[in-house]
Design an enzyme around this catalytic site. Structure first.
Site, PDB file in Angstrom:
ATOM      1  N   CYS A   1      26.079  47.461  18.877  1.00  9.08           N
ATOM      2  CA  CYS A   1      27.071  48.505  18.632  1.00  9.08           C
ATOM      3  C   CYS A   1      27.526  48.456  17.168  1.00  9.08           C
ATOM      4  O   CYS A   1      27.815  47.387  16.643  1.00  9.08           O
ATOM      5  CB  CYS A   1      28.270  48.316  19.566  1.00  9.08           C
ATOM      6  SG  CYS A   1      29.492  49.634  19.376  1.00  9.08           S
TER       7      CYS A   1
ATOM      8  N   CYS B   1      34.862  45.814  16.718  1.00 10.20           N
ATOM      9  CA  CYS B   1      35.927  45.323  17.606  1.00 10.20           C
ATOM     10  C   CYS B   1      35.842  43.789  17.708  1.00 10.20           C
ATOM     11  O   CYS B   1      34.834  43.264  18.193  1.00 10.20           O
ATOM     12  CB  CYS B   1      35.785  45.958  18.989  1.00 10.20           C
ATOM     13  SG  CYS B   1      35.469  47.740  18.923  1.00 10.20           S
TER      14      CYS B   1
ATOM     15  N   CYS C   1      34.660  41.884  20.884  1.00 12.25           N
ATOM     16  CA  CYS C   1      33.533  42.359  21.696  1.00 12.25           C
ATOM     17  C   CYS C   1      32.203  41.677  21.390  1.00 12.25           C
ATOM     18  O   CYS C   1      31.723  41.691  20.250  1.00 12.25           O
ATOM     19  CB  CYS C   1      33.389  43.863  21.544  1.00 12.25           C
ATOM     20  SG  CYS C   1      32.129  44.521  22.663  1.00 12.25           S
TER      21      CYS C   1
ATOM     22  N   CYS D   1      31.441  52.247  37.452  1.00 15.16           N
ATOM     23  CA  CYS D   1      31.676  52.601  36.048  1.00 15.16           C
ATOM     24  C   CYS D   1      30.493  52.172  35.191  1.00 15.16           C
ATOM     25  O   CYS D   1      30.105  51.004  35.186  1.00 15.16           O
ATOM     26  CB  CYS D   1      32.955  51.939  35.546  1.00 15.16           C
ATOM     27  SG  CYS D   1      33.257  52.254  33.786  1.00 15.16           S
TER      28      CYS D   1
ATOM     29  N   CYS E   1      32.648  56.779  37.055  1.00 15.70           N
ATOM     30  CA  CYS E   1      33.399  56.583  35.814  1.00 15.70           C
ATOM     31  C   CYS E   1      32.376  56.219  34.735  1.00 15.70           C
ATOM     32  O   CYS E   1      31.324  55.649  35.046  1.00 15.70           O
ATOM     33  CB  CYS E   1      34.411  55.452  35.997  1.00 15.70           C
ATOM     34  SG  CYS E   1      35.389  55.105  34.507  1.00 15.70           S
TER      35      CYS E   1
ATOM     36  N   CYS F   1      41.015  56.810  32.511  1.00 19.01           N
ATOM     37  CA  CYS F   1      41.178  55.374  32.720  1.00 19.01           C
ATOM     38  C   CYS F   1      41.411  54.786  31.333  1.00 19.01           C
ATOM     39  O   CYS F   1      40.526  54.855  30.475  1.00 19.01           O
ATOM     40  CB  CYS F   1      39.908  54.792  33.352  1.00 19.01           C
ATOM     41  SG  CYS F   1      39.893  52.987  33.420  1.00 19.01           S
TER      42      CYS F   1
ATOM     43  N   ARG G   1      44.788  48.024  36.992  1.00 11.04           N
ATOM     44  CA  ARG G   1      43.636  47.176  37.328  1.00 11.04           C
ATOM     45  C   ARG G   1      43.694  45.813  36.636  1.00 11.04           C
ATOM     46  O   ARG G   1      43.802  45.740  35.411  1.00 11.04           O
ATOM     47  CB  ARG G   1      42.328  47.894  36.957  1.00 11.04           C
ATOM     48  CG  ARG G   1      41.085  47.100  37.364  1.00 11.04           C
ATOM     49  CD  ARG G   1      39.805  47.889  37.166  1.00 11.04           C
ATOM     50  NE  ARG G   1      39.866  49.158  37.867  1.00 11.04           N
ATOM     51  CZ  ARG G   1      39.707  50.344  37.290  1.00 11.04           C
ATOM     52  NH1 ARG G   1      39.415  50.426  36.019  1.00 11.04           N
ATOM     53  NH2 ARG G   1      39.808  51.445  38.000  1.00 11.04           N
TER      54      ARG G   1
HETATM   55  N1  SAM Z   1      31.917  51.213  23.559  1.00 10.03           N
HETATM   56  C1  SAM Z   1      32.856  51.853  24.380  1.00 10.03           C
HETATM   57  C2  SAM Z   1      34.288  51.668  23.900  1.00 10.03           C
HETATM   58  O1  SAM Z   1      34.545  50.718  23.192  1.00 10.03           O
HETATM   59  O2  SAM Z   1      35.113  52.495  24.272  1.00 10.03           O
HETATM   60  C3  SAM Z   1      32.773  51.446  25.829  1.00 10.03           C
HETATM   61  C4  SAM Z   1      32.464  50.015  26.199  1.00 10.03           C
HETATM   62  S1  SAM Z   1      33.670  48.800  25.680  1.00 10.03           S
HETATM   63  C5  SAM Z   1      32.852  47.310  26.017  1.00 10.03           C
HETATM   64  C6  SAM Z   1      34.945  48.964  26.922  1.00 10.03           C
HETATM   65  C7  SAM Z   1      36.148  48.100  26.836  1.00 10.03           C
HETATM   66  O3  SAM Z   1      35.839  46.774  27.207  1.00 10.03           O
HETATM   67  C8  SAM Z   1      36.851  47.935  25.507  1.00 10.03           C
HETATM   68  O4  SAM Z   1      37.661  49.004  25.180  1.00 10.03           O
HETATM   69  C9  SAM Z   1      37.680  46.698  25.744  1.00 10.03           C
HETATM   70  O5  SAM Z   1      38.954  47.056  26.233  1.00 10.03           O
HETATM   71  C10 SAM Z   1      36.902  45.944  26.828  1.00 10.03           C
HETATM   72  N2  SAM Z   1      36.383  44.658  26.335  1.00 10.03           N
HETATM   73  C11 SAM Z   1      35.313  44.473  25.529  1.00 10.03           C
HETATM   74  N3  SAM Z   1      35.127  43.170  25.263  1.00 10.03           N
HETATM   75  C12 SAM Z   1      36.109  42.492  25.913  1.00 10.03           C
HETATM   76  C13 SAM Z   1      36.461  41.117  26.018  1.00 10.03           C
HETATM   77  N4  SAM Z   1      35.778  40.171  25.375  1.00 10.03           N
HETATM   78  N5  SAM Z   1      37.520  40.784  26.777  1.00 10.03           N
HETATM   79  C14 SAM Z   1      38.226  41.749  27.420  1.00 10.03           C
HETATM   80  N6  SAM Z   1      37.938  43.059  27.357  1.00 10.03           N
HETATM   81  C15 SAM Z   1      36.899  43.441  26.600  1.00 10.03           C
HETATM   82  C1  DTB Z   2      37.803  47.802  30.792  1.00  4.94           C
HETATM   83  O1  DTB Z   2      39.003  47.995  30.536  1.00  4.94           O
HETATM   84  N1  DTB Z   2      37.260  46.587  30.893  1.00  4.94           N
HETATM   85  C2  DTB Z   2      35.864  46.675  31.210  1.00  4.94           C
HETATM   86  C3  DTB Z   2      35.648  48.209  31.349  1.00  4.94           C
HETATM   87  N2  DTB Z   2      36.922  48.741  31.010  1.00  4.94           N
HETATM   88  C4  DTB Z   2      34.536  48.876  30.717  1.00  4.94           C
HETATM   89  C5  DTB Z   2      34.978  45.950  30.314  1.00  4.94           C
HETATM   90  C6  DTB Z   2      35.323  44.482  30.190  1.00  4.94           C
HETATM   91  C7  DTB Z   2      34.307  43.875  29.306  1.00  4.94           C
HETATM   92  C8  DTB Z   2      34.409  42.385  29.246  1.00  4.94           C
HETATM   93  C9  DTB Z   2      33.391  41.797  28.344  1.00  4.94           C
HETATM   94  C10 DTB Z   2      31.964  42.028  28.777  1.00  4.94           C
HETATM   95  O2  DTB Z   2      31.629  41.895  29.959  1.00  4.94           O
HETATM   96  O3  DTB Z   2      31.152  42.354  27.905  1.00  4.94           O
HETATM   97 FE1  SF4 Z   3      31.199  48.739  20.601  1.00  2.00          FE
HETATM   98 FE2  SF4 Z   3      32.231  46.736  21.976  1.00  2.00          FE
HETATM   99 FE3  SF4 Z   3      33.770  48.111  20.330  1.00  2.00          FE
HETATM  100 FE4  SF4 Z   3      32.867  49.271  22.611  1.00  2.00          FE
HETATM  101  S1  SF4 Z   3      34.275  47.556  22.462  1.00  2.00           S
HETATM  102  S2  SF4 Z   3      32.922  50.165  20.546  1.00  2.00           S
HETATM  103  S3  SF4 Z   3      30.869  48.281  22.759  1.00  2.00           S
HETATM  104  S4  SF4 Z   3      32.003  46.836  19.735  1.00  2.00           S
END
Ligand code: SAM
Ligand code: DTB
Ligand code: SF4
Length: 317
Positions: free
Chosen positions: A58, A62, A65, A102, A133, A193, A265
């Site tokens: 990506c 973030c 992430c 989702c 979702c 959501c 949630r």
């Molecule tokens: N890329 C899209 C976005 O960022 O909107 C969708 C996928 S992203 C992985 C969805 C959500 O996962 C993020 O907004 C964040 O709240 C959550 N997330 C990602 N990494 C995480 C982590 N290490 N711990 C908790 N939540 C996480």
């Molecule tokens: C949300 O609030 N949490 C989910 C979902 N929406 C998409 C994602 C959590 C991701 C946790 C880290 C991972 O599994 O990569």
């Molecule tokens: Fe990309 Fe992860 Fe950020 Fe979603 S949360 S925009 S997957 S870096």
């Protein structure tokens, strides 16, 4: 217990939200559980399963992430998953008892050809009798409309933290960008959501700021995921100090009180919570979980463990 009108349908101010955080914990839990019982069955928890349909690489930065291309997390990148694999995963989720499915993609924003393919997946998953979702990054109004036309019911797009703290966590997009996508999703007629992550080194003031923004969206989100940061080695937040568990529980309780009708949630991070901690979160008004052995790329509390916990608590009998 008197629930004031202010608490049911009003403009939440930072001060009024802060005063909830300042309550003695028993008073806060009682108030949250009272609001919860006014709007929901207290012994029912909604089950929502996740599938990463496009993993890693990506372009966003973030800091939490594992899927950002900027961090070396050892994650294997995967292109958009073929339709039959998505359907197979959805069938498994349904067989395990999930109600919502989702689909998550590590995009900053999808290409129009991506939207076409996700639209097909939405139709296929929906025909299995699951709520649909998706979380695909930023959407313009046309993309949001295409997804809605395909039958997508919910779109997940988190605000993650307060407007002030956002720039400390993500520099490749703004809070305004997030709000714009949420607006496009709403205008297209989908349900929202939207929640956040705690345990990223934010202050309580930032949790107040996140909930203030969420609760004042008009209407507020139907689903509010509260994630506890999953610390993934290689990400900039991997060594951050754990949040005090009571601060996490308070955040759930205040989300419940300020957004009475939402599904709140208990989201990422459940694998590292003991049963008693999860139980306090349900008492605080959480009534939904991510369900299934995997989140997107990280492990989740197992289906097997959830079955034991729910039986113990008399949930979803
Ligand atoms: N890329 C899209 C976005 O960022 O909107 C969708 C996928 S992203 C992985 C969805 C959500 O996962 C993020 O907004 C964040 O709240 C959550 N997330 C990602 N990494 C995480 C982590 N290490 N711990 C908790 N939540 C996480
Ligand atoms: C949300 O609030 N949490 C989910 C979902 N929406 C998409 C994602 C959590 C991701 C946790 C880290 C991972 O599994 O990569
Ligand atoms: Fe990309 Fe992860 Fe950020 Fe979603 S949360 S925009 S997957 S870096």
């Amino acid at each position: 217990m008197i629930i004031t009108d202010q608490q049911l349908n009003q403009l939440w101010t930072r001060d009024s939200i802060q005063s909830l955080f300042d309550l003695p914990l028993m008073d806060l839990l009682f108030q949250a559980q009272t609001v919860h019982r006014d709007h929901h069955d207290p012994n029912v928890v909604q089950l929502s399963s996740l599938l990463s349909i496009k993993t890693g690489a990506c372009p966003e930065d973030c800091k939490y992430c594992p899927q950002s291309a900027r961090y070396k997390t050892g994650l294997k990148n995967e292109r958009l998953m073929p339709l039959d694999q998505i359907v197979a995963a959805a069938q498994t989720a349904k067989a395990n008892g999930a109600e919502r499915f989702c689909m998550g993609a590590a995009w900053r924003t999808p290409k129009d050809s991506d939207i076409q393919q996700v639209a097909e997946a939405v139709q296929a998953v929906k025909s299995l009798g699951l709520e649909t979702c998706a979380t695909l990054g930023m959407l313009n109004s046309q993309q949001a409309q295409q997804l809605q036309d395909a039958g997508l019911e919910y779109y997940n797009h988190n605000l993650d933290t307060s407007p002030e703290f956002y720039g400390e966590i993500i520099t490749t997009r703004t809070y305004e960008d997030r709000l714009e996508t949420l607006d496009n999703v709403r205008s297209a007629g989908m349900k929202v959501c939207c929640g956040g992550i705690v345990g990223m080194g934010e202050s309580q003031h930032d949790r107040v700021g996140l909930l203030e923004t969420l609760a004042n969206l008009d209407p507020y989100p139907e689903s509010v995921p509260i994630n506890n940061l999953v610390k993934v080695a290689g990400t900039p937040l991997s060594e951050i100090e754990d949040i005090n568990p009571f601060d996490f529980i308070r955040t759930v309780a205040v989300a419940r009180i300020t957004m009475p009708k939402s599904y709140v949630r208990l989201s990422a991070g459940r694998e590292d919570m003991n049963d008693q901690m999860q139980t306090l979160c349900f008492l605080a008004g959480a009534n939904s979980v991510f369900y299934g052995d995997q989140l997107l790329t990280c492990n989740n509390a197992s289906v097997e463990h959830d079955a034991l916990l729910f039986a113990e608590l008399g949930i979803n009998r």
